[in-house]
Design a protein around this motif. Structure first.
Motif, PDB file in Angstrom:
ATOM      1  N   HIS A 121       0.827  -1.209   0.000  1.00  0.00           N
ATOM      2  CA  HIS A 121       0.000   0.000   0.000  1.00  0.00           C
ATOM      3  C   HIS A 121       0.864   1.262   0.000  1.00  0.00           C
ATOM      4  O   HIS A 121       0.669   2.181  -0.802  1.00  0.00           O
ATOM      5  CB  HIS A 121      -0.896   0.044   1.238  1.00  0.00           C
ATOM      6  N   LYS A 122       1.825   1.302   0.923  1.00  0.00           N
ATOM      7  CA  LYS A 122       2.593   2.523   1.123  1.00  0.00           C
ATOM      8  C   LYS A 122       3.547   2.803  -0.033  1.00  0.00           C
ATOM      9  O   LYS A 122       3.845   3.962  -0.333  1.00  0.00           O
ATOM     10  CB  LYS A 122       3.351   2.449   2.454  1.00  0.00           C
ATOM     11  N   ALA A 123       4.038   1.774  -0.691  1.00  0.00           N
ATOM     12  CA  ALA A 123       4.899   1.995  -1.853  1.00  0.00           C
ATOM     13  C   ALA A 123       4.155   2.794  -2.920  1.00  0.00           C
ATOM     14  O   ALA A 123       4.702   3.730  -3.513  1.00  0.00           O
ATOM     15  CB  ALA A 123       5.382   0.662  -2.420  1.00  0.00           C
ATOM     16  N   ILE A 124       2.904   2.441  -3.157  1.00  0.00           N
ATOM     17  CA  ILE A 124       2.105   3.155  -4.153  1.00  0.00           C
ATOM     18  C   ILE A 124       1.679   4.516  -3.624  1.00  0.00           C
ATOM     19  O   ILE A 124       1.770   5.538  -4.325  1.00  0.00           O
ATOM     20  CB  ILE A 124       0.883   2.319  -4.564  1.00  0.00           C
ATOM     21  N   MET A 125       1.214   4.581  -2.387  1.00  0.00           N
ATOM     22  CA  MET A 125       0.775   5.849  -1.811  1.00  0.00           C
ATOM     23  C   MET A 125       1.907   6.866  -1.751  1.00  0.00           C
ATOM     24  O   MET A 125       1.686   8.068  -1.883  1.00  0.00           O
ATOM     25  CB  MET A 125       0.195   5.611  -0.415  1.00  0.00           C
ATOM     26  N   ASN A 126       3.134   6.385  -1.579  1.00  0.00           N
ATOM     27  CA  ASN A 126       4.299   7.270  -1.526  1.00  0.00           C
ATOM     28  C   ASN A 126       4.799   7.688  -2.900  1.00  0.00           C
ATOM     29  O   ASN A 126       5.733   8.490  -3.019  1.00  0.00           O
ATOM     30  CB  ASN A 126       5.449   6.601  -0.769  1.00  0.00           C
ATOM     31  N   ILE A 155       7.029  -0.467 -10.343  1.00  0.00           N
ATOM     32  CA  ILE A 155       5.667  -0.011 -10.082  1.00  0.00           C
ATOM     33  C   ILE A 155       5.237   0.864 -11.254  1.00  0.00           C
ATOM     34  O   ILE A 155       5.763   1.958 -11.452  1.00  0.00           O
ATOM     35  CB  ILE A 155       5.567   0.786  -8.770  1.00  0.00           C
ATOM     36  N   GLU A 156       4.289   0.376 -12.041  1.00  0.00           N
ATOM     37  CA  GLU A 156       3.778   1.150 -13.165  1.00  0.00           C
ATOM     38  C   GLU A 156       2.849   2.249 -12.657  1.00  0.00           C
ATOM     39  O   GLU A 156       2.255   2.139 -11.584  1.00  0.00           O
ATOM     40  CB  GLU A 156       3.018   0.243 -14.131  1.00  0.00           C
ATOM     41  N   ASP A 157       2.692   3.289 -13.478  1.00  0.00           N
ATOM     42  CA  ASP A 157       1.834   4.411 -13.080  1.00  0.00           C
ATOM     43  C   ASP A 157       0.368   3.994 -12.946  1.00  0.00           C
ATOM     44  O   ASP A 157      -0.416   4.653 -12.266  1.00  0.00           O
ATOM     45  CB  ASP A 157       1.955   5.546 -14.103  1.00  0.00           C
ATOM     46  N   THR A 158       0.013   2.887 -13.568  1.00  0.00           N
ATOM     47  CA  THR A 158      -1.369   2.412 -13.508  1.00  0.00           C
ATOM     48  C   THR A 158      -1.586   1.326 -12.455  1.00  0.00           C
ATOM     49  O   THR A 158      -2.713   0.857 -12.270  1.00  0.00           O
ATOM     50  CB  THR A 158      -1.797   1.855 -14.873  1.00  0.00           C
ATOM     51  N   ASP A 159      -0.537   0.915 -11.774  1.00  0.00           N
ATOM     52  CA  ASP A 159      -0.673  -0.142 -10.768  1.00  0.00           C
ATOM     53  C   ASP A 159      -1.540   0.315  -9.601  1.00  0.00           C
ATOM     54  O   ASP A 159      -1.513   1.486  -9.203  1.00  0.00           O
ATOM     55  CB  ASP A 159       0.705  -0.555 -10.222  1.00  0.00           C
ATOM     56  N   THR A 160      -2.287  -0.630  -9.061  1.00  0.00           N
ATOM     57  CA  THR A 160      -2.952  -0.447  -7.777  1.00  0.00           C
ATOM     58  C   THR A 160      -2.273  -1.380  -6.785  1.00  0.00           C
ATOM     59  O   THR A 160      -1.410  -2.194  -7.167  1.00  0.00           O
ATOM     60  CB  THR A 160      -4.440  -0.815  -7.862  1.00  0.00           C
ATOM     61  N   THR A 161      -2.673  -1.299  -5.532  1.00  0.00           N
ATOM     62  CA  THR A 161      -2.142  -2.259  -4.569  1.00  0.00           C
ATOM     63  C   THR A 161      -2.454  -3.682  -5.018  1.00  0.00           C
ATOM     64  O   THR A 161      -1.631  -4.584  -4.863  1.00  0.00           O
ATOM     65  CB  THR A 161      -2.724  -1.987  -3.174  1.00  0.00           C
ATOM     66  N   GLY A 162      -3.627  -3.889  -5.606  1.00  0.00           N
ATOM     67  CA  GLY A 162      -4.006  -5.219  -6.060  1.00  0.00           C
ATOM     68  C   GLY A 162      -3.108  -5.770  -7.150  1.00  0.00           C
ATOM     69  O   GLY A 162      -2.643  -6.914  -7.074  1.00  0.00           O
ATOM     70  N   THR A 199      12.757   2.984   6.680  1.00  0.00           N
ATOM     71  CA  THR A 199      11.480   3.698   6.667  1.00  0.00           C
ATOM     72  C   THR A 199      10.395   2.687   7.041  1.00  0.00           C
ATOM     73  O   THR A 199      10.638   1.471   7.049  1.00  0.00           O
ATOM     74  CB  THR A 199      11.164   4.312   5.291  1.00  0.00           C
ATOM     75  N   PHE A 200       9.206   3.192   7.335  1.00  0.00           N
ATOM     76  CA  PHE A 200       8.189   2.306   7.903  1.00  0.00           C
ATOM     77  C   PHE A 200       6.862   2.415   7.155  1.00  0.00           C
ATOM     78  O   PHE A 200       6.491   3.481   6.661  1.00  0.00           O
ATOM     79  CB  PHE A 200       8.015   2.601   9.392  1.00  0.00           C
ATOM     80  N   ALA A 201       6.173   1.290   7.093  1.00  0.00           N
ATOM     81  CA  ALA A 201       4.884   1.194   6.406  1.00  0.00           C
ATOM     82  C   ALA A 201       3.908   0.488   7.334  1.00  0.00           C
ATOM     83  O   ALA A 201       3.604  -0.696   7.175  1.00  0.00           O
ATOM     84  CB  ALA A 201       5.047   0.410   5.102  1.00  0.00           C
ATOM     85  N   TYR A 202       3.457   1.221   8.314  1.00  0.00           N
ATOM     86  CA  TYR A 202       2.551   0.637   9.291  1.00  0.00           C
ATOM     87  C   TYR A 202       1.193   0.332   8.645  1.00  0.00           C
ATOM     88  O   TYR A 202       0.802   0.927   7.645  1.00  0.00           O
ATOM     89  CB  TYR A 202       2.373   1.571  10.485  1.00  0.00           C
ATOM     90  N   THR A 203       0.466  -0.584   9.256  1.00  0.00           N
ATOM     91  CA  THR A 203      -0.859  -0.972   8.769  1.00  0.00           C
ATOM     92  C   THR A 203      -1.742   0.257   8.565  1.00  0.00           C
ATOM     93  O   THR A 203      -1.721   1.190   9.376  1.00  0.00           O
ATOM     94  CB  THR A 203      -1.518  -1.934   9.766  1.00  0.00           C
ATOM     95  N   ILE A 204      -2.497   0.275   7.460  1.00  0.00           N
ATOM     96  CA  ILE A 204      -3.339   1.418   7.122  1.00  0.00           C
ATOM     97  C   ILE A 204      -4.340   1.699   8.241  1.00  0.00           C
ATOM     98  O   ILE A 204      -5.076   0.810   8.672  1.00  0.00           O
ATOM     99  CB  ILE A 204      -4.112   1.154   5.813  1.00  0.00           C
ATOM    100  N   SER A 205      -4.360   2.942   8.690  1.00  0.00           N
ATOM    101  CA  SER A 205      -5.290   3.348   9.741  1.00  0.00           C
ATOM    102  C   SER A 205      -6.607   3.805   9.114  1.00  0.00           C
ATOM    103  O   SER A 205      -6.684   4.102   7.913  1.00  0.00           O
ATOM    104  CB  SER A 205      -4.706   4.493  10.566  1.00  0.00           C
ATOM    105  N   GLY A 226      -3.529   3.461  -4.103  1.00  0.00           N
ATOM    106  CA  GLY A 226      -2.851   2.694  -3.062  1.00  0.00           C
ATOM    107  C   GLY A 226      -3.800   1.989  -2.115  1.00  0.00           C
ATOM    108  O   GLY A 226      -3.397   1.108  -1.350  1.00  0.00           O
ATOM    109  N   LEU A 227      -5.082   2.349  -2.157  1.00  0.00           N
ATOM    110  CA  LEU A 227      -6.088   1.729  -1.293  1.00  0.00           C
ATOM    111  C   LEU A 227      -7.037   0.807  -2.066  1.00  0.00           C
ATOM    112  O   LEU A 227      -8.037   0.348  -1.529  1.00  0.00           O
ATOM    113  CB  LEU A 227      -6.892   2.818  -0.574  1.00  0.00           C
ATOM    114  N   ILE A 228      -6.708   0.548  -3.332  1.00  0.00           N
ATOM    115  CA  ILE A 228      -7.515  -0.334  -4.183  1.00  0.00           C
ATOM    116  C   ILE A 228      -6.817  -1.689  -4.315  1.00  0.00           C
ATOM    117  O   ILE A 228      -5.627  -1.726  -4.625  1.00  0.00           O
ATOM    118  CB  ILE A 228      -7.695   0.284  -5.590  1.00  0.00           C
TER     119      ILE A 228
END
Length: 310
Positions: A121-126, A155-162, A199-205, A226-228
Motif C-alpha cells: 500500500h505505502k509503496a504506491i501511496m508514496n 511499479i507502473e503508473d497504472t498499478d494499484t495495490t491489487g 522507513t516504515f509502512a505501518y498498517t493502514i489506519s 494505493g487503497l484499491i
C-alpha cells in the motif's frame, strides 16, 4: 526432500510462498496462521487464505491466538527451517532460534525501506516507482533482520495495490525458491540492514482511508490507487461518504477549486485537485452498491456538480 519446513503466514501473498515450497518438494510439517475472523454483515467466520490452502493440501494447521503461549507446541514439531510471510504476530525468539537452519521471512519491500504491515500500500501511496521482495533472518525487532536476497519489481503508473500485490507474489515465490537451497547448503550470505535508511509502512489506519482533494493531483491519485482494492479510500460530500474503486488522473488543468465536482469527463466522474483532476470510474455512495461513473452521475452525481468534497 527430507528438509522439514514450518510455514507461518496468513493472506493470499503468503499462499504463493507456501505453494512454491510445496511444489519444490520440501516437507511442510505444518502451517501457523491467524485464527479465523468474523467477516461481513452476518459476522460469519472466515478462514485465512493460507489455512484454506493448507487444508486443501492435507497440511496440519495451527492457529494460536497468541503465539507466545504456544512455544512448546510449535517447537515440538522440530522443523529444520521456519519460513514466514505476512503472519501477523511477533514470533518469540525461542521459536525463531529453534530450527536447525533458523527462521527466514519473505517481506514485500526492498528492506530497509518500508518495514511493517502495509509495504505494498505505502509503496504506491508514496509514489515509488519500484519496490521488491526481500528475504531476511527473523529477529525480534520488526523486519530488521539481516537480508539474504532481494529482487526488484517496477511499479507502473497504472498499478494499484491489487496489481502490485500479484506481481510481488510471483517475484517473491521465485526468490524464495532460489534462496532456500543456499540456506541449506550454507552458501547464503546475510547482510545487516542500515538502520539509518529504514522507513516504515505501518498498517493502514482508518484515518488514512480518508482522501483529501486539496493536494497535488498525483498525490491524490497515488493515495486512491494505493487503497484499491482494499481497504478502499473515500471522500466526504454533503456529510456522506463516497468510496473510490477505480481511478485515473489528468495533470495540468488548474482552473478549478480543489475538491470541486466537475461532473462527467472522459466517461468518468471528475474531481478537481491542485494541478489537475482525478477521474473516478467506479464509485460507491454510502449505503449503496458500487457502480460505474455514468450510473453514479445519473443517480446522485448530477446533484454534486460544482459542490465540494471536504
Amino acid at each position: 526432500m527430507n528438509i522439514k519446513i514450518l510455514f507461518m503466514g496468513t493472506p493470499a501473498i503468503a499462499v504463493s510462498m507456501l505453494e512454491r515450497i510445496v511444489n519444490d518438494g520440501y516437507q511442510v510439517i505444518g502451517v501457523v496462521t491467524q485464527p479465523d475472523k468474523k467477516f461481513g454483515r452476518k459476522q460469519e467466520l472466515k478462514m485465512s487464505e493460507v489455512k484454506q490452502f493448507a487444508l486443501a493440501n492435507n497440511i496440519p494447521v495451527y492457529q494460536p491466538f497468541a503465539i507466545k503461549d504456544s512455544i512448546d507446541e510449535i517447537n515440538a514439531l522440530h522443523p529444520d527451517l521456519i519460513v514466514t510471510c505476512a503472519y501477523g504476530q511477533f514470533i518469540p525468539t525461542a521459536i525463531l532460534e529453534a530450527p536447525t537452519y533458523g527462521s527466514i521471512n519473505v517481506h514485500a519491500s526492498l528492506l530497509p525501506k518500508l518495514r511493517g504491515g502495509a509495504p505494498i500500500h505505502k509503496a504506491i501511496m508514496n509514489g515509488e516507482t519500484k519496490t521488491g521482495m526481500s528475504i531476511m533472518r527473523m529477529v525480534k525487532k520488526m523486519d530488521a533482520g539481516a537480508v539474504m536476497s532481494q529482487c526488484e519489481v517496477v511499479i507502473e503508473d497504472t498499478d494499484t495495490t491489487g496489481t502490485l500485490y500479484d506481481k510481488l507474489a510471483v517475484a517473491g515465490a521465485q526468490l524464495l525458491s532460489e534462496s532456500i537451497p543456499k540456506i541449506i547448503d550454507g552458501s547464503a550470505e546475510f547482510k545487516e540492514q542500515n538502520e539509518e535508511e529504514a522507513t516504515f509502512a505501518y498498517t493502514i489506519s482508518k484515518e488514512e482511508e480518508f482522501v483529501s482533494f486539496h493536494r497535488d493531483v498525483k498525490t491524490v491519485y497515488n493515495h486512491i490507487r494505493g487503497l484499491i482494492p482494499m481497504p478502499v479510500g473515500y471522500g466526504v460530500i454533503h456529510g456522506k461518504k463516497v468510496k473510490f474503486h477505480k481511478v485515473r488522473y489528468v495533470q495540468g488543468d488548474d482552473k478549478f477549486q480543489t475538491g470541486e465536482v466537475l461532473g462527467l469527463k472522459d466517461d468518468g466522474f471528475a474531481i478537481a485537485c491542485e494541478n489537475g483532476y482525478v477521474i473516478l470510474d467506479e464509485l460507491q455512495m454510502e449505503g449503496k452498491a458500487k457502480t460505474d461513473a455514468k450510473s453514479f452521475y445519473n443517480g446522485v452525481g448530477k446533484q454534486m456538480v460544482h459542490n465540494y468534497f471536504e
